[in-house]
Design a protein around this motif. Structure first.
Motif, PDB file in Angstrom:
ATOM      1  N   CYS A  18      34.651  40.277  39.531  1.00 21.07           N
ATOM      2  CA  CYS A  18      35.029  38.946  39.056  1.00 21.07           C
ATOM      3  C   CYS A  18      36.323  39.019  38.249  1.00 21.07           C
ATOM      4  O   CYS A  18      36.306  39.053  37.016  1.00 21.07           O
ATOM      5  CB  CYS A  18      33.884  38.344  38.250  1.00 21.07           C
ATOM      6  SG  CYS A  18      32.335  38.281  39.166  1.00 21.07           S
ATOM      7  N   GLU A  19      37.427  39.084  38.951  1.00 20.25           N
ATOM      8  CA  GLU A  19      38.761  39.132  38.360  1.00 20.25           C
ATOM      9  C   GLU A  19      39.602  38.104  39.080  1.00 20.25           C
ATOM     10  O   GLU A  19      39.438  37.898  40.283  1.00 20.25           O
ATOM     11  CB  GLU A  19      39.387  40.509  38.538  1.00 20.25           C
ATOM     12  CG  GLU A  19      38.612  41.641  37.919  1.00 20.25           C
ATOM     13  CD  GLU A  19      39.181  43.002  38.291  1.00 20.25           C
ATOM     14  OE1 GLU A  19      40.277  43.077  38.877  1.00 20.25           O
ATOM     15  OE2 GLU A  19      38.513  44.005  38.000  1.00 20.25           O
ATOM     16  N   LEU A  20      40.503  37.475  38.359  1.00 20.06           N
ATOM     17  CA  LEU A  20      41.318  36.430  38.961  1.00 20.06           C
ATOM     18  C   LEU A  20      42.718  36.900  39.312  1.00 20.06           C
ATOM     19  O   LEU A  20      43.314  37.696  38.602  1.00 20.06           O
ATOM     20  CB  LEU A  20      41.423  35.230  38.025  1.00 20.06           C
ATOM     21  CG  LEU A  20      40.113  34.524  37.714  1.00 20.06           C
ATOM     22  CD1 LEU A  20      40.364  33.417  36.703  1.00 20.06           C
ATOM     23  CD2 LEU A  20      39.473  33.971  38.966  1.00 20.06           C
ATOM     24  N   ALA A  21      43.209  36.361  40.422  1.00 16.71           N
ATOM     25  CA  ALA A  21      44.619  36.471  40.816  1.00 16.71           C
ATOM     26  C   ALA A  21      45.067  35.016  40.896  1.00 16.71           C
ATOM     27  O   ALA A  21      44.754  34.327  41.863  1.00 16.71           O
ATOM     28  CB  ALA A  21      44.765  37.178  42.150  1.00 16.71           C
ATOM     29  N   CYS A  28      35.698  37.792  45.657  1.00 18.23           N
ATOM     30  CA  CYS A  28      35.097  36.987  46.727  1.00 18.23           C
ATOM     31  C   CYS A  28      36.055  36.009  47.384  1.00 18.23           C
ATOM     32  O   CYS A  28      35.756  35.479  48.450  1.00 18.23           O
ATOM     33  CB  CYS A  28      33.875  36.231  46.198  1.00 18.23           C
ATOM     34  SG  CYS A  28      34.268  34.923  45.006  1.00 18.23           S
ATOM     35  N   GLY A  29      37.180  35.732  46.745  1.00 14.27           N
ATOM     36  CA  GLY A  29      38.158  34.830  47.336  1.00 14.27           C
ATOM     37  C   GLY A  29      37.962  33.360  47.009  1.00 14.27           C
ATOM     38  O   GLY A  29      38.740  32.525  47.440  1.00 14.27           O
ATOM     39  N   ARG A  30      36.914  33.034  46.234  1.00 18.59           N
ATOM     40  CA  ARG A  30      36.716  31.623  45.878  1.00 18.59           C
ATOM     41  C   ARG A  30      37.708  31.186  44.814  1.00 18.59           C
ATOM     42  O   ARG A  30      38.107  31.969  43.954  1.00 18.59           O
ATOM     43  CB  ARG A  30      35.303  31.388  45.336  1.00 18.59           C
ATOM     44  CG  ARG A  30      34.228  31.486  46.371  1.00 18.59           C
ATOM     45  CD  ARG A  30      32.867  31.228  45.770  1.00 18.59           C
ATOM     46  NE  ARG A  30      32.496  32.313  44.868  1.00 18.59           N
ATOM     47  CZ  ARG A  30      31.428  32.306  44.089  1.00 18.59           C
ATOM     48  NH1 ARG A  30      30.612  31.268  44.088  1.00 18.59           N
ATOM     49  NH2 ARG A  30      31.157  33.336  43.311  1.00 18.59           N
ATOM     50  N   SER A  31      38.061  29.895  44.856  1.00 17.79           N
ATOM     51  CA  SER A  31      38.911  29.325  43.820  1.00 17.79           C
ATOM     52  C   SER A  31      38.066  29.045  42.580  1.00 17.79           C
ATOM     53  O   SER A  31      36.830  28.991  42.645  1.00 17.79           O
ATOM     54  CB  SER A  31      39.550  28.021  44.306  1.00 17.79           C
ATOM     55  OG  SER A  31      38.558  27.004  44.406  1.00 17.79           O
ATOM     56  N   LEU A  32      38.723  28.853  41.450  1.00 17.18           N
ATOM     57  CA  LEU A  32      37.997  28.512  40.229  1.00 17.18           C
ATOM     58  C   LEU A  32      37.185  27.241  40.417  1.00 17.18           C
ATOM     59  O   LEU A  32      36.053  27.147  39.949  1.00 17.18           O
ATOM     60  CB  LEU A  32      38.978  28.343  39.063  1.00 17.18           C
ATOM     61  CG  LEU A  32      39.541  29.621  38.479  1.00 17.18           C
ATOM     62  CD1 LEU A  32      40.577  29.302  37.410  1.00 17.18           C
ATOM     63  CD2 LEU A  32      38.446  30.494  37.905  1.00 17.18           C
ATOM     64  N   ASP A  33      37.758  26.259  41.104  1.00 17.34           N
ATOM     65  CA  ASP A  33      37.038  25.009  41.350  1.00 17.34           C
ATOM     66  C   ASP A  33      35.783  25.254  42.187  1.00 17.34           C
ATOM     67  O   ASP A  33      34.728  24.679  41.930  1.00 17.34           O
ATOM     68  CB  ASP A  33      37.933  23.979  42.041  1.00 17.34           C
ATOM     69  CG  ASP A  33      39.013  23.426  41.130  1.00 17.34           C
ATOM     70  OD1 ASP A  33      38.884  23.524  39.888  1.00 17.34           O
ATOM     71  OD2 ASP A  33      39.991  22.882  41.666  1.00 17.34           O
ATOM     72  N   GLU A  34      35.893  26.106  43.201  1.00 21.06           N
ATOM     73  CA  GLU A  34      34.732  26.421  44.039  1.00 21.06           C
ATOM     74  C   GLU A  34      33.658  27.152  43.247  1.00 21.06           C
ATOM     75  O   GLU A  34      32.466  26.858  43.383  1.00 21.06           O
ATOM     76  CB  GLU A  34      35.159  27.252  45.254  1.00 21.06           C
ATOM     77  CG  GLU A  34      35.985  26.460  46.243  1.00 21.06           C
ATOM     78  CD  GLU A  34      36.741  27.304  47.240  1.00 21.06           C
ATOM     79  OE1 GLU A  34      37.166  26.733  48.259  1.00 21.06           O
ATOM     80  OE2 GLU A  34      36.931  28.530  47.020  1.00 21.06           O
ATOM     81  N   PRO A  54      36.913  34.861  54.465  1.00 16.03           N
ATOM     82  CA  PRO A  54      37.533  36.068  55.039  1.00 16.03           C
ATOM     83  C   PRO A  54      39.035  35.908  55.288  1.00 16.03           C
ATOM     84  O   PRO A  54      39.823  36.801  54.952  1.00 16.03           O
ATOM     85  CB  PRO A  54      36.751  36.274  56.343  1.00 16.03           C
ATOM     86  CG  PRO A  54      35.390  35.736  56.018  1.00 16.03           C
ATOM     87  CD  PRO A  54      35.697  34.498  55.192  1.00 16.03           C
ATOM     88  N   ALA A  55      39.444  34.780  55.829  1.00 12.44           N
ATOM     89  CA  ALA A  55      40.879  34.553  56.069  1.00 12.44           C
ATOM     90  C   ALA A  55      41.643  34.482  54.751  1.00 12.44           C
ATOM     91  O   ALA A  55      42.767  35.006  54.648  1.00 12.44           O
ATOM     92  CB  ALA A  55      41.079  33.269  56.878  1.00 12.44           C
ATOM     93  N   ARG A  56      41.043  33.865  53.743  1.00 13.18           N
ATOM     94  CA  ARG A  56      41.699  33.761  52.441  1.00 13.18           C
ATOM     95  C   ARG A  56      41.865  35.148  51.829  1.00 13.18           C
ATOM     96  O   ARG A  56      42.931  35.472  51.287  1.00 13.18           O
ATOM     97  CB  ARG A  56      40.873  32.875  51.512  1.00 13.18           C
ATOM     98  CG  ARG A  56      41.574  32.537  50.212  1.00 13.18           C
ATOM     99  CD  ARG A  56      40.723  31.690  49.302  1.00 13.18           C
ATOM    100  NE  ARG A  56      40.387  30.399  49.890  1.00 13.18           N
ATOM    101  CZ  ARG A  56      39.530  29.545  49.331  1.00 13.18           C
ATOM    102  NH1 ARG A  56      38.930  29.835  48.193  1.00 13.18           N
ATOM    103  NH2 ARG A  56      39.281  28.392  49.915  1.00 13.18           N
ATOM    104  N   LEU A  57      40.830  35.966  51.906  1.00  6.73           N
ATOM    105  CA  LEU A  57      40.922  37.325  51.360  1.00  6.73           C
ATOM    106  C   LEU A  57      41.981  38.141  52.094  1.00  6.73           C
ATOM    107  O   LEU A  57      42.746  38.880  51.465  1.00  6.73           O
ATOM    108  CB  LEU A  57      39.564  38.020  51.444  1.00  6.73           C
ATOM    109  CG  LEU A  57      38.532  37.547  50.419  1.00  6.73           C
ATOM    110  CD1 LEU A  57      37.129  37.939  50.857  1.00  6.73           C
ATOM    111  CD2 LEU A  57      38.851  38.107  49.042  1.00  6.73           C
TER     112      LEU A  57
END
Length: 81
Positions: A18-21, A28-34, A54-57
């Motif tokens: 659980c680290e943000l870019a 996991c590639g989810r946005s903060l909003d998600e 998967p495509a986002r990652l």
């Protein structure tokens, strides 16, 4: 409302990295909003989000942490239920 013994846990793409870019989780590639909305989403909504992860990652390139592990986990979750 507590889950009954017969209810299954909510599907999740989380792999405990659980680290943000920017505003996207490197694990996991989810946005903060998600992530914030996840608990209130229906299973169909969660699966819809996961189908695009998967495509986002892959698009995150080196900013993603353990993308192959995350993608394998997401694909396994999407095959269940």
């Amino acid at each position: 409302m507590p889950h009954s013994a017969s209810s299954s846990p909510a599907s999740s793409p989380c792999i405990d990295i659980c680290e943000l870019a920017g505003d996207v989780c490197r694990g996991c590639g989810r946005s903060l909003d998600e992530i914030a909305a996840w608990g209130g989403m229906s299973e169909a909504q969660r699966r819809a989000v996961m189908s695009g992860l998967p495509a986002r990652l892959r698009a995150m390139g080196p900013k993603a942490e353990a993308p192959e592990e995350a993608i394998a986990h997401i694909e396994a979750v999407l095959k269940t239920k």
